[in-house]
Write an enzyme that holds these catalytic residues in place. Structure first.
Site, PDB file in Angstrom:
ATOM      1  N   ASP A  97      -3.432   7.685  -3.743  1.00 19.22           N
ATOM      2  CA  ASP A  97      -4.630   8.440  -4.132  1.00 19.22           C
ATOM      3  C   ASP A  97      -5.088   9.271  -2.936  1.00 19.22           C
ATOM      4  O   ASP A  97      -4.425   9.298  -1.898  1.00 19.22           O
ATOM      5  CB  ASP A  97      -5.722   7.486  -4.623  1.00 19.22           C
ATOM      6  CG  ASP A  97      -6.018   6.389  -3.610  1.00 19.22           C
ATOM      7  OD1 ASP A  97      -5.190   6.179  -2.703  1.00 19.22           O
ATOM      8  OD2 ASP A  97      -7.079   5.762  -3.703  1.00 19.22           O
ATOM      9  N   CYS A 128      -9.626 -22.012  19.873  1.00 18.19           N
ATOM     10  CA  CYS A 128     -10.817 -22.157  20.706  1.00 18.19           C
ATOM     11  C   CYS A 128     -11.048 -23.609  21.124  1.00 18.19           C
ATOM     12  O   CYS A 128     -11.675 -23.870  22.152  1.00 18.19           O
ATOM     13  CB  CYS A 128     -12.039 -21.620  19.976  1.00 18.19           C
ATOM     14  SG  CYS A 128     -11.905 -19.853  19.624  1.00 18.19           S
ATOM     15  N   CYS A 161     -16.718 -21.683  18.540  1.00 20.38           N
ATOM     16  CA  CYS A 161     -15.810 -21.748  17.401  1.00 20.38           C
ATOM     17  C   CYS A 161     -14.997 -23.030  17.498  1.00 20.38           C
ATOM     18  O   CYS A 161     -14.675 -23.482  18.592  1.00 20.38           O
ATOM     19  CB  CYS A 161     -14.899 -20.525  17.441  1.00 20.38           C
ATOM     20  SG  CYS A 161     -13.577 -20.588  16.226  1.00 20.38           S
ATOM     21  N   ASP A 202       0.871  -1.169   0.000  1.00 23.17           N
ATOM     22  CA  ASP A 202       0.000   0.000   0.000  1.00 23.17           C
ATOM     23  C   ASP A 202       0.913   1.226   0.000  1.00 23.17           C
ATOM     24  O   ASP A 202       2.114   1.122   0.270  1.00 23.17           O
ATOM     25  CB  ASP A 202      -0.883  -0.062   1.255  1.00 23.17           C
ATOM     26  CG  ASP A 202      -2.012   0.947   1.191  1.00 23.17           C
ATOM     27  OD1 ASP A 202      -2.133   1.638   0.164  1.00 23.17           O
ATOM     28  OD2 ASP A 202      -2.782   1.031   2.173  1.00 23.17           O
ATOM     29  N   CYS A 208     -11.970 -23.443  15.814  1.00 22.73           N
ATOM     30  CA  CYS A 208     -10.591 -23.235  15.354  1.00 22.73           C
ATOM     31  C   CYS A 208      -9.639 -23.855  16.383  1.00 22.73           C
ATOM     32  O   CYS A 208     -10.034 -24.128  17.518  1.00 22.73           O
ATOM     33  CB  CYS A 208     -10.315 -21.745  15.141  1.00 22.73           C
ATOM     34  SG  CYS A 208      -9.794 -20.859  16.610  1.00 22.73           S
TER      35      CYS A 208
END
Ligand SMILES: [Zn+2]
Length: 678
Positions: free
Chosen positions: A127, A282, A277, A90, A279
């Protein structure tokens, strides 16, 4: 030179491959934001442990810190991050906005030069990020400055890929101007910029408008990057809008605030008694244990959870595209938050742009998710074709048979079907009244007419659409009598709107229905040809319908299902019906016959003579060799491929739209099924 190819489409979504100097990645993809100094989880681990393919880092931060700058300039950004995969950078646009830095802080051209000098794979222009609170005049000025910088920056890119960001705030007309301007320049990726404040304020509907306004004008062969969208609850919908790249700083930012990302929303760890969860993080702890960790360790574990969850949702999105089920996933996710549902409804207002991109001939089932189901692109597309291409427009009697849950429809109307088969279309037309609208008996097997799974009762919004479709279709047919079989409470009410026509007779049993038909059956009716004509016309247009009367034509019917299996000419198969789509594929001889019978030029794809032999041998027709494709050709259509002198080379399935076939330089345009020599 483009670096993008499409493997599958669904709505505006693309399952793609994007090639950089440091490898090829699968899209849609999510790039975690990596800070060269602060990130605890390093780029290589993001790939090996979490399944990410590409990372994004900030060139402004690298340039502003001497120790990062020196390594990056001397050894490259890949060395700085100790990462050999693709890296996007970026430019500092967001930092300029967020920290209200003065204009002279970053020189827009110098930062492009800097990104090139550190060997980034995809650089980004600097920009101007418009604050959503400023008025339209200021947003327009910012957008114009961004466009001027884009013009100057793109000339400097050399062999670095460059991202040209679409600005224009929440004003679709400004987004369109910005996208049009950028489309004419040699960019490789187009971020949709300025959406972070919208994300933070749950203004998803504004993101939908901004994205679709830009998509209208951006070249289809460049990936679109929804810059700053890292929340998994919006991935499915954004991908459905045609976004290919996403980036996430959210995984770390949310973790610092004690917040867990989920595909259905954000949950603060403090609120949890259980961890909802599965994952690895967790699964190996409990909510009370999690809360007792010291802040540094807790943030790290939350970050890991956020990475697992966002990575999994992106994989889910790619899987859904490959199955043609992304709309279903997005509709389901939209129920997680009213702002997402609002955005989903806004998206539905732009259904035509989605219809044009969505492939024909899908095979997936359509599960009802709510009233939007009847407006899905494949359903809207079915009706557009039906209104235009149903071949039988004059009849004596129309029978309407409601059918909500009995598939195939004809099995629930056996004795009625017997009567229909004995009569000409000029005497009798049978229409099933289904939860998506009317379906003529001849086209009952065409997707999505019979692939819907709906509840027994129809919601009132869907019923309104069903009624509109019924009236629109009947308005296009001239008939004397309407026999309405009352057997479904919801749709019975629709018969009321015909009360004043003087043509409607309500019947309550199948035998009453048959009794109401004029008694002039013609046993010699070739009902299967009647179906064949309807399907051929629906699939390839009215020009080829005369093939039904070809000398030597015969039709094989499946004994078990009663569906057409093959169409033969003499002993040779010319068409095979695909049971899941209800549409035909052609053999080489079939392609020859289609051309001979003035096939609509929309279904003819022309190829460079240079690769004539290659395709004649049965290899795929690649996009870069397509010299002509009709811009209105939809993906998924069965097409014939010819050379410059219109000699048939092969037949197959279009993977891209006609517009995409011309734009793309990489990938397959038509998957050849049968060719001259194979
Ligand atoms: Zn978790």
């Amino acid at each position: 030179m483009t670096h993008f190819e499409i493997r599958a489409k669904d709505g505006l979504a693309r399952l793609g491959r994007f090639t950089t100097k440091h490898g090829t990645v699968k899209t849609p993809l999510l790039m975690p934001v990596v800070h060269p100094g602060k990130s605890v989880i390093k780029a290589p681990e993001l790939v090996s442990h979490y399944g990410f393919q590409m990372v994004i880092t900030n060139s402004y931060i690298i340039r502003s810190h001497e120790r990062f700058r020196n390594i990056a300039v001397e050894k490259g950004v890949h060395e700085l991050l100790n990462f050999s995969g693709p890296i996007m950078t970026d430019s500092g646009t967001f930092q300029m906005y967020f920290h209200s830095l003065p204009d002279e802080e970053i020189d827009p051209l110098e930062i492009v030069e800097f990104q090139k000098s550190i060997g980034t794979d995809i650089g980004t222009i600097l920009d101007v990020f418009s604050d959503p609170k400023v008025g339209k005049t200021k947003v327009e000025q910012d957008m114009k400055i961004s466009l001027e910088r884009a013009k100057l920056s793109v000339d400097m890119k050399e062999d670095m890929m460059l991202a040209g960001t679409v600005q224009g705030g929440s004003y679709p007309d400004l987004r369109e101007i910005s996208a049009k301007g950028l489309a004419s320049l040699d960019f490789d990726v187009h971020p949709i910029g300025g959406v972070v404040p919208f994300m933070e304020q749950y203004r998803y509907a504004d993101i939908v408008r901004a994205t679709l306004a830009a998509k209208k004008h951006l070249p289809p062969d460049r990936p679109v990057h929804l810059f700053g969208c890292g929340h998994p609850m919006f991935f499915a919908q954004a991908a459905l809008l045609g976004c290919d790249f996403f980036d996430s700083a959210s995984y770390a930012k949310f973790a610092e605030g004690g917040r867990m990302l989920h595909p259905t929303g954000t949950i603060h760890l403090d609120q949890l008694n259980e961890l909802p969860c599965d994952c690895p993080v967790c699964s190996n702890t409990t909510a009370p244990e999690f809360k007792t960790l010291d802040k540094t360790e807790r943030d790290l574990q939350l970050m890991k959870h956020n990475l697992y969850v966002t990575s999994a949702e992106m994989r889910r999105v790619r899987q859904a595209i490959s199955e043609g089920k992304l709309f279903h996933l997005a509709a389901t996710r939209a129920r997680s938050h009213p702002a997402l549902l609002e955005a989903f409804r806004v998206m539905m207002e732009y259904s035509q742009i989605m219809v044009e991109s969505d492939p024909i001939g899908k095979t997936s089932s359509i599960f009802y998710t709510g009233s939007e189901t009847v407006m899905r692109p494949e359903v809207v597309s079915f009706y557009q074709r039906l209104y235009e291409l149903y071949p039988y427009r004059n009849t004596n009697t129309i029978i309407i048979v409601p059918d909500n849950a009995n598939r195939p429809y004809s099995e629930s109307a056996g004795i009625i079907i017997e009567e229909v088969r004995r009569r000409k279309p000029e005497d009798l037309i049978l229409l099933f009244l289904t939860p998506i609208g009317i379906v003529p008996w001849e086209l009952e097997h065409v997707h999505p007419a019979q692939q819907g799974v709906f509840p027994e009762t129809t919601d009132s919004l869907s019923l309104e659409v069903v009624q509109q479709r019924l009236h629109k279709f009947l308005d296009s047919i001239s008939f004397e009598n309407l026999l309405w079989f009352r057997r479904n409470a919801a749709t019975n009410a629709l018969s009321d709107s015909f009360k004043d026509s003087g043509k409607i007779v309500i019947v309550e049993t199948a035998s009453d229905l048959i009794g109401g038909i004029d008694d002039k059956p013609d046993e010699k009716q070739d009902w299967i040809k009647r179906k064949l004509r309807a399907v051929l016309t629906y699939q390839w247009g009215p020009e080829v319908a005369s093939m039904v009367n070809l000398e030597g034509l015969s039709i094989d019917i499946s004994r078990s299902t009663g569906k057409i299996r093959h169409v033969k000419l003499g002993s040779e198969i010319i068409f095979t019906l695909v049971p899941t789509t209800g549409l035909f594929t052609a053999t080489y001889e079939g392609g020859f016959q289609l051309l001979k019978h003035d096939l609509d030029s929309k279904y003819i794809v022309r190829l460079d003579d240079e690769v004539r032999e290659y395709v004649a041998d049965g290899k795929s027709a690649l996009a870069k060799f397509i010299t002509h494709a009709n811009p209105n050709l939809r993906a998924g259509e069965e097409v014939v491929v010819v050379d410059s002198s219109n000699t048939l080379l092969g037949v197959g399935k279009a993977l891209l739209t006609g517009r995409e076939m011309i734009a793309f330089q990489r990938g397959v345009a038509v998957n050849i099924r049968h060719s001259k020599k194979s």
